[in-house]
Design an enzyme around this catalytic site. Structure first.
Site, short mmCIF file in Angstrom:
data_model
loop_
_atom_site.label_atom_id
_atom_site.label_comp_id
_atom_site.label_asym_id
_atom_site.label_seq_id
_atom_site.Cartn_x
_atom_site.Cartn_y
_atom_site.Cartn_z
N GLU A 1 32.82 5.72 -35.05
CA GLU A 1 32.61 7.16 -35.28
C GLU A 1 33.65 7.75 -36.24
OE1 GLU A 1 32.00 9.42 -31.71
OE2 GLU A 1 30.18 8.33 -31.22
C1 LIG Z 1 32.27 -1.99 -31.97
C2 LIG Z 1 31.64 -1.19 -33.04
C3 LIG Z 1 30.49 -0.46 -32.79
C4 LIG Z 1 29.87 0.25 -33.82
N1 LIG Z 1 28.68 0.88 -33.57
C5 LIG Z 1 28.00 1.42 -34.62
C6 LIG Z 1 26.68 1.92 -34.46
O1 LIG Z 1 26.14 1.93 -33.35
N2 LIG Z 1 26.03 2.41 -35.53
C7 LIG Z 1 26.60 2.42 -36.77
O2 LIG Z 1 25.97 2.86 -37.71
N3 LIG Z 1 27.86 1.97 -36.96
C8 LIG Z 1 28.57 1.45 -35.93
N4 LIG Z 1 29.83 0.96 -36.12
C9 LIG Z 1 30.42 1.05 -37.44
C10 LIG Z 1 31.65 1.95 -37.53
O3 LIG Z 1 31.25 3.28 -37.58
C11 LIG Z 1 32.42 1.49 -38.77
O4 LIG Z 1 33.05 0.30 -38.40
C12 LIG Z 1 33.40 2.48 -39.26
O5 LIG Z 1 32.75 3.55 -39.83
C13 LIG Z 1 34.37 1.88 -40.29
O6 LIG Z 1 33.73 1.12 -41.26
P1 LIG Z 1 34.27 -0.34 -41.60
O7 LIG Z 1 34.46 -1.06 -40.32
O8 LIG Z 1 33.37 -0.92 -42.58
O9 LIG Z 1 35.71 -0.11 -42.21
P2 LIG Z 1 36.04 0.20 -43.74
O10 LIG Z 1 35.21 1.31 -44.22
O11 LIG Z 1 36.01 -1.07 -44.49
O12 LIG Z 1 37.53 0.73 -43.65
C14 LIG Z 1 38.67 -0.13 -43.52
C15 LIG Z 1 39.88 0.72 -43.24
O13 LIG Z 1 40.12 1.62 -44.33
C16 LIG Z 1 40.27 2.94 -43.86
N5 LIG Z 1 39.80 3.87 -44.87
C17 LIG Z 1 38.64 3.85 -45.54
N6 LIG Z 1 38.59 4.87 -46.41
C18 LIG Z 1 39.75 5.56 -46.27
C19 LIG Z 1 40.31 6.71 -46.89
N7 LIG Z 1 39.69 7.40 -47.82
N8 LIG Z 1 41.53 7.12 -46.49
C20 LIG Z 1 42.20 6.44 -45.54
N9 LIG Z 1 41.72 5.36 -44.93
C21 LIG Z 1 40.52 4.92 -45.29
C22 LIG Z 1 39.43 2.99 -42.60
O14 LIG Z 1 39.89 4.02 -41.75
C23 LIG Z 1 39.68 1.62 -42.01
O15 LIG Z 1 40.86 1.64 -41.28
C24 LIG Z 1 30.45 0.26 -35.10
C25 LIG Z 1 31.63 -0.45 -35.34
C26 LIG Z 1 32.22 -1.17 -34.34
C27 LIG Z 1 33.47 -1.94 -34.64
#
Ligand SMILES: Cc1cc2nc3c(=O)[nH]c(=O)nc-3n(C[C@H](O)[C@H](O)[C@H](O)COP(=O)(O)OP(=O)(O)OC[C@H]3O[C@@H](n4cnc5c(N)ncnc54)[C@H](O)[C@@H]3O)c2cc1C
Length: 847
Positions: free
Chosen positions: A520
């Site tokens: 989220e």
């Molecule tokens: C257990 C689990 C359940 C989930 N359930 C769902 C679901 O039901 N439906 C769904 O659609 N998604 C779901 N997600 C997805 C979740 O919302 C994403 O994992 C999340 O949005 C982050 O995306 P990413 O993991 O690709 O990280 P990335 O986008 O690759 O980010 C990597 C890191 O960079 C940081 N970052 C990125 N941009 C910036 C910025 N501009 N400034 C500072 N920091 C930044 C992020 O905070 C993170 O720490 C789930 C994820 C997990 C792990």
């Protein structure tokens, strides 16, 4: 340092002025003008009062020369500023033209995100003079009889059914009977209206249910949270067509459909608006008839409940290249509901989120054809997906993760307080060592803060708010605090927390903390980009007005509105600078507090930080403009200050909501001190990193004229706070209220409480054995069972007392003991035992 020097100079200058001709009268005049600024008079009222003051000052003997001349020039300027046509022509129009050039362009999507939700207490904190009556007048959240009955009935029953070790290690899933129970007893239907067969719970009740489940099982809590959070039910509730609601909502309420919501994919995570998944408008066959529909191609991952979902909520980018719908070709992000069995969908494989096996997995679609009716809200809502998502996130983010994390933190405090009482080392319960006390106090203070934030904010939602900025603050801070509490609980438990097995009641809660951090809106992004980024525009009393006015197509109306906002803004900034300086100098002692008693000072400090924050925000936005978005370190720190003030306000309101319970005061003090100390430190960090050093110096003089004088919670307070949870006190019960603490054989939370109560009751007996037995040499055994035996033989304790002590020792050791396994019991694949022939006869090792 610079602030302290400036303050010293101010004091010296004042002292010098007093010794000069007209010095006293000058000081009185300056103080009167500062007071006017502090009181925030309108421009006209300020000008009139300033004129009178200046006239009096001159007649009373103001020193002649450049100083007096400057004051008259200032007065003339003030009067000119009151002539609106003149100031519009000379100042507002040119300024607005320059401002428009600097204003970054904003897409429809960005604007919708910014405008989503409502501004609540967060808006007050941006004013520099928050109106407490708005917060204190809000009703305390309460459960209805039906909601309480659900918590005491089905929710209690569910908790009894859950065995986290069996779920996480043996099954890798919830048992079938638990799934059935969740589906049929309404756990997935808390937000569905009663007319569709749902429970229609208040946000507060919804939050309490999640917190309770979370105190028992992270897997069950995550599973329950998702259908009640942002997803098909929530989107249908708000945007669905009547037909969609009538079809899906009763089926979801009865558990006949299991939903998931798929937004994230391998190429778009945090930057969710950049999803590459497409829905192309075209003609196709749907159940034997040719209709206009969407051909979907998507690759999603991390989707909770996807492996078992029967209906997929899908976000994709919609295009109409052949203009079959007659409008734009790039329609924008759209949400649709896709039945699982639609041809082209691949679903069912699972991810494995950190040993907590709630259902989560990828889902792909290749040339999946659905009719336009699959769009949530029908074709009319095509392209509105992003707005729908961000609007609903304002509510969802305040509930799911904050509630789950708070429930887990409460369980952590409950268990740790008891464990620290029953686990002794160096002949002392470990919870009585000062170093451990400070850790337990932190757990308690943070948990109180989390509980305050989730319940007061849930109450605001029940009162009609959709607090978008607080939802980001809660998401970030409550989950970070939860991570800290989980770490602390592990530390206090030592090896007991580390050895996995059925007896370990901490480790899965600890393991799952990064999940709450990531989902989220991952926390780094939320802290650095969202909280302040959204807050600065959304909550600031003038910024959004200025932006909207500058973009107004009706130039005359735009200039008029921009002029009002601009001059309001200038007065606001000056006033906040003065308020910040005066309150920092006086330590906010003369600031009006809305309550009397022990908490009054914290209200005053919040007001002081609010003024300093509002002033710093204006200086930063004025000088850095759009560059502030790139300076994430600065935005993050300002967001932290805002959050600290928000959370401290929640703590104060929670204390009022709970009837101002005197026993809670040490905890309230710890929580407020911790938060306001953080506000000070983050503001200080902001100033240290502000690129324009001269301006940073001026800000420092106005924000910290006495230096950094606010202190963090001390050791004595930590001792008081820790004592409240290492014994069976009312404060402990209130803090942890709502968790699954029933005393029954397989509930460690109940058993720990029982052992802790026994420890208190039997302490005099144990002391007697020590004093009369061990110290006199009549009792020589090294362990408690042996000591009890010898004490009985020596007549130090009676038979009944010895039996009670033996029972206590058995119960305590049962909780302190950990599990062990045969080698082949661990791992999912059998490991061959390799024996090194050269070392035959020696111990075999596992390859
Ligand atoms: C257990 C689990 C359940 C989930 N359930 C769902 C679901 O039901 N439906 C769904 O659609 N998604 C779901 N997600 C997805 C979740 O919302 C994403 O994992 C999340 O949005 C982050 O995306 P990413 O993991 O690709 O990280 P990335 O986008 O690759 O980010 C990597 C890191 O960079 C940081 N970052 C990125 N941009 C910036 C910025 N501009 N400034 C500072 N920091 C930044 C992020 O905070 C993170 O720490 C789930 C994820 C997990 C792990």
């Amino acid at each position: 340092m610079l602030g302290a020097i400036v303050s010293l100079l101010v004091v010296l200058a004042a002292a010098y002025a007093v010794t000069q001709v007209g010095g006293v009268i000058t000081l009185v005049f300056v103080a009167a003008v500062l007071f006017l600024a502090y009181r925030r008079l309108s421009l006209l009222a300020f000008t009139v009062t300033f004129t009178v003051l200046l006239a009096l000052y001159t007649t009373a003997g103001a020193p002649a020369g450049i100083w007096k001349g400057l004051l008259w020039v200032l007065l003339a300027g003030l009067w000119l500023l009151n002539v609106r046509p003149l100031r519009k022509a000379l100042i507002t129009r040119p300024f607005m033209a320059a401002y428009l050039k600097l204003l970054p362009s904003m897409s429809q999507t960005e604007r919708e995100a910014l405008e989503a939700g409502t501004v609540w207490w967060d808006g007050e904190l941006f004013t520099g003079a928050p109106n407490w009556s708005k917060l204190l007048a809000a009703k305390a959240p309460r459960l209805s009889d039906a909601e309480q009955a659900f918590l005491d009935g089905p929710c209690e029953e569910l908790c009894r059914m859950l065995d986290e070790w069996h779920i996480t290690h043996e099954l890798g899933d919830l048992p079938p009977e638990v799934w059935e129970f969740l589906k049929t007893r309404g756990f997935f239907a808390m937000i569905i209206p009663k007319r569709y067969g749902g429970l229609e719970f208040s946000a507060f009740a919804h939050s309490c249910v999640l917190a309770k489940i979370s105190s028992r099982s992270a897997t069950a809590a995550s599973t329950t949270a998702v259908p009640n959070s942002l997803g098909p039910a929530e989107l249908l509730n708000h945007y669905g067509t009547e037909e969609q609601k009538n079809y899906y909502l009763p089926r979801l309420a009865r558990g006949e459909e299991v939903p998931c919501f798929a937004l994230t994919g391998p190429r778009a995570g945090s930057d969710a608006a950049s999803i590459p998944d497409t829905g192309i408008v075209c003609c196709g066959m749907w159940r034997g008839t040719e209709v206009v529909g969407l051909k979907l191609n998507f690759t999603k991952r991390y989707i909770t409940l996807a492996p078992v979902a029967t209906v997929i909520g899908l976000a994709f980018r919609m295009f109409d290249p052949d203009k079959l719908l007659g409008g734009k070709t790039d329609i924008g992000i759209t949400c649709a509901l896709i039945p699982r069995d639609t041809p082209g969908i691949t679903i069912g494989r699972r991810h494995f989120p950190l040993n907590v096996p709630f259902q989560n997995g990828p889902v792909q679609g290749r040339d999946v054809f659905v009719p336009l009716d699959a769009i949530i809200g029908g074709p009319a809502m095509a392209g509105s997906g992003w707005r729908m998502l961000v609007e609903q996130l304002s509510v969802g983010r305040c509930i799911s993760l904050p509630s789950n994390t708070t429930g887990a933190a409460k369980a952590g405090v409950w268990a740790t307080g008891a464990y620290a009482r029953i686990r002794s080392q160096f002949n002392t319960p470990v919870g009585r060592f000062e170093g451990v006390e400070s850790v337990i106090a932190r757990m308690v203070g943070l948990t109180y803060t989390m509980d305050a934030a989730r319940s007061v904010t849930a109450g605001a939602i029940d009162g009609g708010e959709k607090p978008s900025v607080p939802s980001a603050m809660l998401k970030y801070h409550v989950t970070e605090m939860g991570r800290q509490v989980a770490n602390d609980a592990m530390d206090v438990h030592g090896g007991k927390g580390i050895m996995l097995g059925p007896r370990n009641y901490l480790a899965r809660g600890y393991e799952i903390t990064p999940v709450a951090i990531t989902v989220e809106g991952a926390n780094l992004l939320t802290r650095n980009l969202i909280i302040f980024g959204q807050g600065a525009i959304r909550c600031h009393p003038f910024v959004l007005r200025e932006m909207t006015a500058a973009r107004n197509a009706d130039r005359t109306a735009g200039v008029d509105e921009f002029d009002r906002a601009l001059f309001g803004h200038v007065g606001f900034t000056i006033s906040n600078a003065v308020r910040s300086f005066i309150m920092a100098l006086t330590h906010a002692r003369f600031t009006r507090a809305p309550v009397a008693g022990a908490t009054a000072r914290y209200y005053q400090h919040v007001v002081r930080f609010s003024a300093s924050f509002a002033f710093a925000v204006d200086v930063a936005m004025l000088t850095l403009g759009g560059y502030l978005k790139k300076k994430e370190g600065l935005s993050a720190r300002l967001g932290d200050v805002l959050s600290a003030m928000y959370l401290a306000s929640m703590v104060l309101k929670h204390y009022e909501n709970q009837g101002r319970r005197a026993e809670d005061l040490p905890i309230v003090e710890w929580a407020c001190r911790n938060l306001l100390y953080n506000a000070q430190e983050q503001l200080h960090g902001f100033l240290r990193n502000f690129p324009n050093r001269a301006l940073a110096g001026v800000m420092r003089a106005l924000i910290f004229p006495r230096g950094l004088v606010y202190s963090a919670p001390g050791d004595r307070l930590a001792h008081q706070v820790a004592a409240l949870v290492t014994a069976p006190t009312e404060a402990r019960d209130w803090l942890c209220y709502g968790i699954y603490w029933t005393l029954e054989p397989h509930n460690p939370l109940g058993l720990l409480q029982e052992a802790m109560i026994l420890a208190g009751q039997l302490e005099p007996l144990l002391k007697r054995i020590r004093v009369e037995g061990v110290k006199t040499g009549r009792v020589t055994a090294l362990d408690l069972p042996g000591q009890i035996q010898q004490a009985l033989a020596a007549g130090i304790v009676s038979e009944t007392e010895a039996a009670a002590l033996r029972e206590y020792d058995r119960k305590t050791m049962d909780l302190i003991n950990v599990d062990d396994f045969a080698s082949e019991e661990l791992g999912t694949k059998a490991q061959p035992l390799e024996v090194d022939p050269a070392a035959a006869g020696q111990r075999p090792h596992v390859a």
